[in-house]
Design a protein around this motif. Structure first.
Motif, PDB file in Angstrom:
ATOM      1  N   GLY A 203       0.838  -1.202   0.000  1.00 47.26           N
ATOM      2  CA  GLY A 203       0.000   0.000   0.000  1.00 47.26           C
ATOM      3  C   GLY A 203       0.867   1.243   0.000  1.00 47.26           C
ATOM      4  O   GLY A 203       2.100   1.168  -0.018  1.00 47.26           O
ATOM      5  N   ASN A 204       0.210   2.374   0.078  1.00 45.27           N
ATOM      6  CA  ASN A 204       0.905   3.648  -0.072  1.00 45.27           C
ATOM      7  C   ASN A 204       1.959   3.877   1.007  1.00 45.27           C
ATOM      8  O   ASN A 204       3.140   4.069   0.731  1.00 45.27           O
ATOM      9  CB  ASN A 204      -0.153   4.754  -0.030  1.00 45.27           C
ATOM     10  N   LEU A 205       1.550   3.818   2.272  1.00 46.76           N
ATOM     11  CA  LEU A 205       2.493   4.122   3.342  1.00 46.76           C
ATOM     12  C   LEU A 205       3.531   3.014   3.496  1.00 46.76           C
ATOM     13  O   LEU A 205       4.692   3.270   3.810  1.00 46.76           O
ATOM     14  CB  LEU A 205       1.765   4.343   4.670  1.00 46.76           C
TER      15      LEU A 205
ATOM     16  N   LEU B  66       2.556 -12.918  -0.156  1.00 43.69           N
ATOM     17  CA  LEU B  66       1.125 -12.624  -0.117  1.00 43.69           C
ATOM     18  C   LEU B  66       0.427 -13.414   0.981  1.00 43.69           C
ATOM     19  O   LEU B  66       0.806 -14.536   1.294  1.00 43.69           O
ATOM     20  CB  LEU B  66       0.485 -12.945  -1.466  1.00 43.69           C
ATOM     21  N   GLY B  67      -0.575 -12.801   1.573  1.00 45.15           N
ATOM     22  CA  GLY B  67      -1.332 -13.514   2.610  1.00 45.15           C
ATOM     23  C   GLY B  67      -2.166 -12.538   3.413  1.00 45.15           C
ATOM     24  O   GLY B  67      -1.865 -11.338   3.456  1.00 45.15           O
ATOM     25  N   ASP B  68      -3.205 -13.082   4.029  1.00 46.26           N
ATOM     26  CA  ASP B  68      -4.083 -12.260   4.864  1.00 46.26           C
ATOM     27  C   ASP B  68      -3.509 -12.242   6.280  1.00 46.26           C
ATOM     28  O   ASP B  68      -3.368 -13.283   6.909  1.00 46.26           O
ATOM     29  CB  ASP B  68      -5.483 -12.887   4.858  1.00 46.26           C
ATOM     30  N   ILE B  69      -3.219 -11.062   6.754  1.00 44.46           N
ATOM     31  CA  ILE B  69      -2.545 -10.922   8.045  1.00 44.46           C
ATOM     32  C   ILE B  69      -3.457 -11.378   9.198  1.00 44.46           C
ATOM     33  O   ILE B  69      -2.987 -11.707  10.283  1.00 44.46           O
ATOM     34  CB  ILE B  69      -2.066  -9.456   8.210  1.00 44.46           C
ATOM     35  N   SER B  70      -4.751 -11.402   8.929  1.00 38.97           N
ATOM     36  CA  SER B  70      -5.652 -11.806  10.011  1.00 38.97           C
ATOM     37  C   SER B  70      -5.893 -13.317  10.010  1.00 38.97           C
ATOM     38  O   SER B  70      -6.711 -13.819  10.766  1.00 38.97           O
ATOM     39  CB  SER B  70      -6.979 -11.056   9.907  1.00 38.97           C
ATOM     40  N   SER B  71      -5.176 -14.027   9.125  1.00 38.61           N
ATOM     41  CA  SER B  71      -5.282 -15.488   9.155  1.00 38.61           C
ATOM     42  C   SER B  71      -4.016 -16.042   9.800  1.00 38.61           C
ATOM     43  O   SER B  71      -2.897 -15.780   9.352  1.00 38.61           O
ATOM     44  CB  SER B  71      -5.443 -16.019   7.724  1.00 38.61           C
TER      45      SER B  71
ATOM     46  N   ASN C 153     -15.972   2.164  13.540  1.00 38.64           N
ATOM     47  CA  ASN C 153     -15.331   0.845  13.432  1.00 38.64           C
ATOM     48  C   ASN C 153     -13.816   0.992  13.302  1.00 38.64           C
ATOM     49  O   ASN C 153     -13.039   0.285  13.933  1.00 38.64           O
ATOM     50  CB  ASN C 153     -15.930   0.056  12.246  1.00 38.64           C
ATOM     51  N   TYR C 154     -13.401   1.964  12.498  1.00 38.77           N
ATOM     52  CA  TYR C 154     -11.974   2.192  12.238  1.00 38.77           C
ATOM     53  C   TYR C 154     -11.282   2.697  13.520  1.00 38.77           C
ATOM     54  O   TYR C 154     -10.177   2.265  13.860  1.00 38.77           O
ATOM     55  CB  TYR C 154     -11.871   3.213  11.115  1.00 38.77           C
ATOM     56  N   ALA C 155     -11.982   3.576  14.259  1.00 39.78           N
ATOM     57  CA  ALA C 155     -11.408   4.101  15.510  1.00 39.78           C
ATOM     58  C   ALA C 155     -11.204   2.956  16.498  1.00 39.78           C
ATOM     59  O   ALA C 155     -10.150   2.840  17.124  1.00 39.78           O
ATOM     60  CB  ALA C 155     -12.321   5.158  16.113  1.00 39.78           C
TER      61      ALA C 155
ATOM     62  N   ALA D 114     -10.864  -0.252  15.847  1.00 40.08           N
ATOM     63  CA  ALA D 114      -9.820  -1.163  15.375  1.00 40.08           C
ATOM     64  C   ALA D 114      -8.443  -0.599  15.687  1.00 40.08           C
ATOM     65  O   ALA D 114      -7.547  -1.297  16.163  1.00 40.08           O
ATOM     66  CB  ALA D 114      -9.976  -1.388  13.868  1.00 40.08           C
ATOM     67  N   ASN D 115      -8.267   0.696  15.444  1.00 37.86           N
ATOM     68  CA  ASN D 115      -6.968   1.324  15.703  1.00 37.86           C
ATOM     69  C   ASN D 115      -6.681   1.417  17.198  1.00 37.86           C
ATOM     70  O   ASN D 115      -5.542   1.286  17.631  1.00 37.86           O
ATOM     71  CB  ASN D 115      -6.901   2.696  15.051  1.00 37.86           C
ATOM     72  N   ALA D 116      -7.753   1.636  17.990  1.00 37.16           N
ATOM     73  CA  ALA D 116      -7.564   1.740  19.441  1.00 37.16           C
ATOM     74  C   ALA D 116      -7.021   0.424  19.998  1.00 37.16           C
ATOM     75  O   ALA D 116      -6.271   0.417  20.968  1.00 37.16           O
ATOM     76  CB  ALA D 116      -8.880   2.095  20.122  1.00 37.16           C
TER      77      ALA D 116
END
Ligand SMILES: NC(=O)c1ccc[n+]([C@@H]2O[C@H](COP(=O)([O-])OP(=O)(O)OC[C@H]3O[C@@H](n4cnc5c(N)ncnc54)[C@H](OP(=O)(O)O)[C@@H]3O)[C@@H](O)[C@H]2O)c1
Length: 830
Positions: free
Chosen positions: A429-431, A477-482, A566-568, A570-572
């Motif tokens: 991704g960008n960052l 490649l892979g899903d980090i939540s798996s 939801n994003y807040a 998740a980040n918290a």
């Protein structure tokens, strides 16, 4: 939804329910605005954002006044940690059997803290003849590079990397007998090695040399999560002994992860009964003690007949006579490792050989630790004073102009190492790509980027550029939540790349919407990479010794952002995890970024959201600014830092509701001159000062200008009195924002369905004038008012009466209204 007055109260895990309830009740019934409260040891803490000084951010920054000069830590007066300061020092060339070490890192010991508080003043005067504070030196161990050697020294050469047991470790250069020097384990960094000398020397001498620990021994280790305690645990487990450990409850989790099964509380005396129960009344063969008072009596109570009692404490310990009287059968071993080393010159050499052998065989490892740069020395002392640490507290020393050549490239205390691998999740991704490029510029040679999808052409091009700059880039490649995917990624790194030394967790997705409209699936989508993914990353890398574990969190988690509940959340979670890791003595940093310029998630903001940002006093973070911040933060000791280019006065002017956020209260003083704010907050007074006949016009102008601001319209007059606001681009987020603006400027509480009940300017103004604002708008009688109301309602031809009749909504729950609104917005394409 400020009207819901949500509040988090973090209760003391050490207290029982009866102790907790009164404080909680007080908190619930208090009228204060605090929304983040923690209770610890009977004290109440509230959360406040404070500005972090740039100077404090940097670890390898030179000390401001002492740049390029060797320094040592001195205490100006006993009693206060505040009295510590770095002073310019004179180097002393080594004589005969001495060596001079250029110090890279120092392990802090509790005795340093006791010294600064003046608690060992008498002992020092008596034993060491130190009668004046200016004679006092600090730091009992250090790690560094040999800078020069005396004429009789053959075992050490300039450039060798060493550890040493000394009395003045907090110095740029230390001159010491060669017999107090140990070889630094080869693959360890200086900071890692700084956890070893005193802890392992003490534990090794106490358990192996004195108590002669053997397989099957039952050993009680007090304060087992501390530095010496951890070393003792490793040595005891390695010897095949059964360990009974005490520590304060927040540190139990850590001890479990270190393989200790029998864990008890060090803050009370229950351990004695528990041990007798666990050992069927037999007690333990060895006590390794560092506690005092009644803990000593109880520890003797659980010591089996002819057991060995190793005492490493100083204050209030039993003397031999007392032991002879009370426990004549016991073997008592009180000792001070510094004194033992002086009396037995060969001791350090023996311990060094033993340590390095066991380390090379993989039997021992460095302790967990928390690093402070030398610029934060007082924070480090305070941290240890408050007993917050698990394992060691390590201080990295500033560089001086006069560097000896190290056999390594001298990579300390910089965070990026060429011989390490770095994992960037969301790295395509960008960052993620920005960070990868920055790391390679900083000397990284092995970068691993992860994402779920194959890199597109643009990304592939950037990867090629990074590789051309001399680094290897591995895309996994892979899903980090798996769990399975992540485990494969980590296995791949460990099988084919240098050791993983740092993680940047930048994987994330957005799925914005008003809280009440969000489906559970929209929640899980956003939470997966940041909650499940972060936890797996932590769990699966916790046995690696990472120099950094950085989570890319968002300002949304710190101060909230409309439509990002939801994003807040998740980040918290990531913010909390960074604190948790630091609490375990591991690396951990969560950065609450505000919006970045130039693509990535920010690019998915629609134009109205982008406009909203621009006018809110915030500026987007430019990539080079962001990387500069990362560079400063990486070696520091903070767990959570917000990075936001902000003009606070403009921010509060544009978002008056933010003034009420307690976290930001430290910045409210940067509001513009009272006159401008006054005009807004005292709008009601302004209304009252007007002739009644002019008030409606003033109110209409005021509401219209607020609407224009919210909609991002330059010209407020463009908003027709009867034009449906949703046709002008008002969406559900803006509706919330406008409601908050109105509440703040009119000093009233409004319904969250306000804009849906009154969706045209004319109706809105009328409702506010008639039903909300406590000011007269008409000389007419109430009867007349009612008639006007009816006329007004029927006069509106631009909207469908049946839909916009406010009484219709009074029959509906708020959820029904919101559902209806969602449908309406959908039909408008909003
Ligand atoms: N950009 C900003 O303004 C900003 C501001 C504050 C915080 N942040 C945070 O900074 C991080 C990076 O932002 P960005 O702008 O670079 O976003 P971005 O360009 O969208 O990159 C995020 C990357 O994460 C990957 N990803 C998402 N879910 C994943 C999963 N389950 N497993 C593996 N990879 C996953 C995505 O790739 P795939 O879809 O291919 O998996 C995507 O390439 C995010 O966590 C964001 O929350 C960004």
């Amino acid at each position: 939804h400020p009207e819901l007055k949500c509040c988090q109260v973090d209760l003391d895990p050490k207290s029982n329910v009866a102790e907790i309830i009164p404080g909680l009740v007080d908190e619930l019934f208090s009228n204060n605005n605090e929304n983040q409260v923690a209770i610890r040891d009977g004290s109440r803490y509230v959360a406040r954002l404070v500005r972090q000084q740039k100077q404090k951010l940097s670890a390898d920054q030179k000390l401001p006044i002492l740049e390029n000069q060797p320094v040592e830590l001195k205490l100006s007066e006993y009693g206060l940690i505040e009295n510590l300061d770095w002073k310019v020092m004179q180097r002393r060339p080594p004589q005969g059997n001495e060596v001079e070490i250029q110090v890279k890192a120092v392990g802090l010991n509790f005795r340093d803290v006791l010294n600064s508080l003046g608690l060992l003043k008498e002992y020092y005067a008596e034993v060491l003849g130190i009668t004046n504070v200016s004679q006092l030196t600090l730091g009992f161990e250090c790690v560094g590079v040999i800078a020069s050697v005396g004429e009789n020294v053959s075992q050490w050469q300039v450039g060798d990397e060493v550890m040493a047991l000394v009395y003045n470790g907090f110095s740029s250069f230390v001159t010491t007998p060669a017999t107090s020097v140990l070889a630094k384990p080869k693959d360890m960094s200086f900071t890692e090695a700084a956890t070893l000398p005193l802890t392992f020397a003490t534990a090794c001498y106490g358990l192996q040399h004195l108590a002669k620990i053997k397989p099957g021994d039952r050993v009680l280790i007090h304060s087992a999560a501390g530095g010496v305690g951890q070393a003792a645990v490793q040595i005891a487990l390695q010897a095949g002994a059964e360990v009974f450990a005490t520590a304060s409850p927040p540190k139990w989790e850590f001890l479990k992860s270190a393989g200790v099964k029998n864990i008890m509380n060090s803050r009370n005396l229950d351990f004695a009964d528990e041990i007798m129960k666990l050992t069927s009344g037999k007690g333990v063969d060895i006590v390794f003690n560092s506690l005092n008072g009644e803990h000593i009596d109880k520890s003797f109570d659980v010591l089996a007949t002819e057991g060995r009692f190793v005492e490493i404490g100083k204050i209030g310990i039993w003397d031999r006579q007392k032991v002879m009287q009370k426990r004549p059968d016991a073997n008592y071993f009180p000792f001070d490792i510094g004194e033992e080393i002086q009396q037995q010159p060969d001791l350090v050499g023996q311990i060094s050989d033993e340590l390095n052998r066991q380390y090379e065989e993989g039997k021992l490892k460095e302790l967990s630790y928390k690093v402070f740069p030398s610029t934060e020395i007082k924070d480090a002392f305070r941290y240890m004073q408050q007993g917050k640490h698990i394992g060691k507290v390590v201080i990295t020393m500033p560089e001086t102009g006069d560097e000896p050549k190290s056999s390594e490239t001298g990579d300390e205390p910089k965070s990026i190492k060429p011989e390490a691998s770095y994992l960037i999740t969301g790295g395509l991704g960008n960052l993620g790509l920005e960070v990868a490029q920055w790391m390679v510029k900083g000397g990284a040679k092995h970068i691993v980027l992860t994402g779920r999808r194959n890199p597109n052409e643009t990304v592939q091009k950037i990867i090629e550029e990074i590789e051309e700059a001399g680094a290897s880039v591995t895309v996994l490649l892979g899903d980090i939540s798996s769990q399975e995917s992540l485990s494969k990624i980590l296995e791949e790194i460990s099988a084919s790349l240098p050791p993983l030394k740092g993680v940047i967790h930048a994987a994330g997705v957005l799925e914005d919407g008003l809280l009440r409209n969000l489906s559970w699936q929209q929640f899980t989508k956003v939470m997966s990479p940041k909650v499940t993914g972060t936890w797996y990353l932590h769990e699966m890398t916790k046995d690696l010794s990472l120099d950094f574990f950085v989570c890319f969190s968002s300002m949304a988690a710190m101060i909230g952002n409309g439509g990002q509940g939801n994003y807040a959340a998740a980040n918290a979670f990531m913010d909390a995890l960074a604190h948790y890791r630091r609490g375990l003595g591991m690396s951990g940093l969560s950065i609450n970024w505000s919006t970045w310029a130039g693509g990535g998630m920010a690019a998915s903001l629609d134009s109205s959201q982008q406009k909203q940002l621009e006018k809110s006093g915030l500026t987007a973070i430019k990539p080079e600014q962001g990387m500069q911040a990362l560079e400063l933060l990486l070696p520091g000791s903070s767990s959570q830092v917000g990075v936001l280019p902000v003009n606070w006065s403009e921010f509060f002017r544009q978002t008056p509701t933010a003034e009420k956020i307690p976290l930001l209260s430290g910045f409210v003083s940067s509001k513009p001159a009272a006159s401008t704010i006054q005009k807004k907050s005292s709008f009601i007074e302004e209304l009252e000062a007007k002739a009644i006949s002019e008030r409606m016009e003033l109110l209409t102008t005021h509401i219209r200008s607020m609407l224009a601001k919210t909609l991002g319209l330059e010209d407020a007059q463009k908003i027709g009195m009867r034009e449906p606001l949703f046709d002008l681009g008002l969406d559900s987020l803006m509706a919330v924002e406008l409601k908050n603006r109105l509440e703040s400027s009119l000093n009233v509480t409004l319904s969250s369905t306000l804009l849906f009940d009154y969706p045209v300017l004319e109706k809105l103004v009328k409702h506010l004038a008639d039903d909300v604002i406590p000011v007269k708008f008409s000389e007419e009688t109430d009867e007349k008012d009612e008639t006007e109301n009816v006329e007004w309602e029927t006069d509106d031809s631009s909207t469908d009466d049946s839909e916009d009749d406010p009484t219709r909504y009074q029959e509906m729950s708020e959820d029904d209204v919101m559902d209806l609104l969602a449908k309406k917005l959908e039909s408008l394409g909003g």
